[in-house]
Design a protein around this motif. Sequence first.
Motif, mmCIF file in Angstrom:
data_model
loop_
_atom_site.group_PDB
_atom_site.id
_atom_site.type_symbol
_atom_site.label_atom_id
_atom_site.label_comp_id
_atom_site.label_asym_id
_atom_site.label_seq_id
_atom_site.Cartn_x
_atom_site.Cartn_y
_atom_site.Cartn_z
ATOM 1 N N ILE A 131 5.925 -2.869 -1.259
ATOM 2 C CA ILE A 131 5.204 -1.886 -0.459
ATOM 3 C C ILE A 131 3.748 -1.956 -0.903
ATOM 4 O O ILE A 131 3.445 -1.862 -2.098
ATOM 5 C CB ILE A 131 5.744 -0.463 -0.649
ATOM 6 N N THR A 132 2.841 -2.148 0.072
ATOM 7 C CA THR A 132 1.408 -2.153 -0.188
ATOM 8 C C THR A 132 0.816 -0.930 0.481
ATOM 9 O O THR A 132 1.043 -0.698 1.664
ATOM 10 C CB THR A 132 0.741 -3.424 0.371
ATOM 11 N N VAL A 133 0.065 -0.146 -0.288
ATOM 12 C CA VAL A 133 -0.578 1.069 0.210
ATOM 13 C C VAL A 133 -2.084 0.826 0.226
ATOM 14 O O VAL A 133 -2.645 0.335 -0.754
ATOM 15 C CB VAL A 133 -0.238 2.282 -0.691
ATOM 16 N N TYR A 134 -2.742 1.177 1.329
ATOM 17 C CA TYR A 134 -4.181 0.980 1.486
ATOM 18 C C TYR A 134 -4.900 2.325 1.441
ATOM 19 O O TYR A 134 -4.549 3.241 2.181
ATOM 20 C CB TYR A 134 -4.478 0.285 2.820
ATOM 21 N N TYR A 135 -5.910 2.425 0.578
ATOM 22 C CA TYR A 135 -6.672 3.661 0.432
ATOM 23 C C TYR A 135 -7.962 3.371 -0.334
ATOM 24 O O TYR A 135 -8.058 2.380 -1.059
ATOM 25 C CB TYR A 135 -5.848 4.726 -0.299
ATOM 26 N N ASN A 136 -8.969 4.248 -0.181
ATOM 27 C CA ASN A 136 -10.235 4.159 -0.928
ATOM 28 C C ASN A 136 -10.810 2.738 -0.946
ATOM 29 O O ASN A 136 -11.337 2.292 -1.956
ATOM 30 C CB ASN A 136 -10.054 4.625 -2.374
ATOM 31 N N ASP A 137 -10.711 2.005 0.155
ATOM 32 C CA ASP A 137 -11.206 0.623 0.246
ATOM 33 C C ASP A 137 -10.562 -0.311 -0.771
ATOM 34 O O ASP A 137 -11.164 -1.284 -1.222
ATOM 35 C CB ASP A 137 -12.739 0.579 0.108
ATOM 36 N N THR A 138 -9.328 -0.027 -1.162
ATOM 37 C CA THR A 138 -8.574 -0.869 -2.071
ATOM 38 C C THR A 138 -7.118 -0.861 -1.630
ATOM 39 O O THR A 138 -6.766 -0.277 -0.609
ATOM 40 C CB THR A 138 -8.726 -0.395 -3.541
ATOM 41 N N PHE A 140 -2.816 -1.013 -3.272
ATOM 42 C CA PHE A 140 -1.881 -0.983 -4.395
ATOM 43 C C PHE A 140 -0.576 -1.585 -3.904
ATOM 44 O O PHE A 140 -0.060 -1.183 -2.861
ATOM 45 C CB PHE A 140 -1.657 0.460 -4.861
ATOM 46 N N ARG A 141 -0.037 -2.554 -4.632
ATOM 47 C CA ARG A 141 1.199 -3.235 -4.222
ATOM 48 C C ARG A 141 2.218 -3.130 -5.343
ATOM 49 O O ARG A 141 1.907 -3.419 -6.500
ATOM 50 C CB ARG A 141 0.905 -4.697 -3.918
ATOM 51 N N THR A 142 3.435 -2.742 -4.972
ATOM 52 C CA THR A 142 4.517 -2.647 -5.938
ATOM 53 C C THR A 142 5.799 -3.141 -5.294
ATOM 54 O O THR A 142 5.951 -3.080 -4.076
ATOM 55 C CB THR A 142 4.684 -1.199 -6.456
ATOM 56 N N GLY A 143 6.734 -3.636 -6.117
ATOM 57 C CA GLY A 143 8.013 -4.096 -5.584
ATOM 58 C C GLY A 143 8.638 -5.129 -6.494
ATOM 59 O O GLY A 143 8.299 -5.240 -7.664
#
Length: 167
Positions: A131-138, A140-143
């Motif tokens: 799962i990749t989450v997009y926020y604050n122009d960056t 985060f990817r986890t899995g």
Amino acid sequence: MKKGLIIVTLLLVFLTGCGTKSSSNTNSNSQDVTVTKYGNEEGLILQYERYSTTAEREEYTVSVTNAEGKRTILYSLSYFKDGQIHSKSSYKDLSEEEYKKIESIAFSKDFLSLDSDLTEYQTAGGDTSYITVYYNDTSFRTGGQHIDNSLYKELEQLLLSHEDNEE
């Protein structure tokens, strides 16, 4: 016409999102995560990817967008079978309540503080998901494989629960 434009936009977001995978998390394990902007410039807030290790080499993607005031979830499946690549996709407009539930988990400090690799190494083989989450122009990817993290599984199940599986 407007519905067709939305579908084309979502497909473009999906296609560009697939090519922008990040291999590192700058905020992994940080309890100081503060989200001030949800999503990226195309309105993509998160993407779920699952890869199968079967002979059919299935790739399944779920994208959630919040673009032009419309909150949508797009499901895409591609797989190799009988020497050919097959694909199908569907989408659903999310209610404000459905969207907020996804958003509350994906942008929580607990979720954004997960390790980038959640693989459970005691079991071999199986599907790999991220799962990749997009926020604050960056982003985060986890899995990983055989994930046994309750927060990850909760978001994964929530994303999959909106798909209409009728053919």
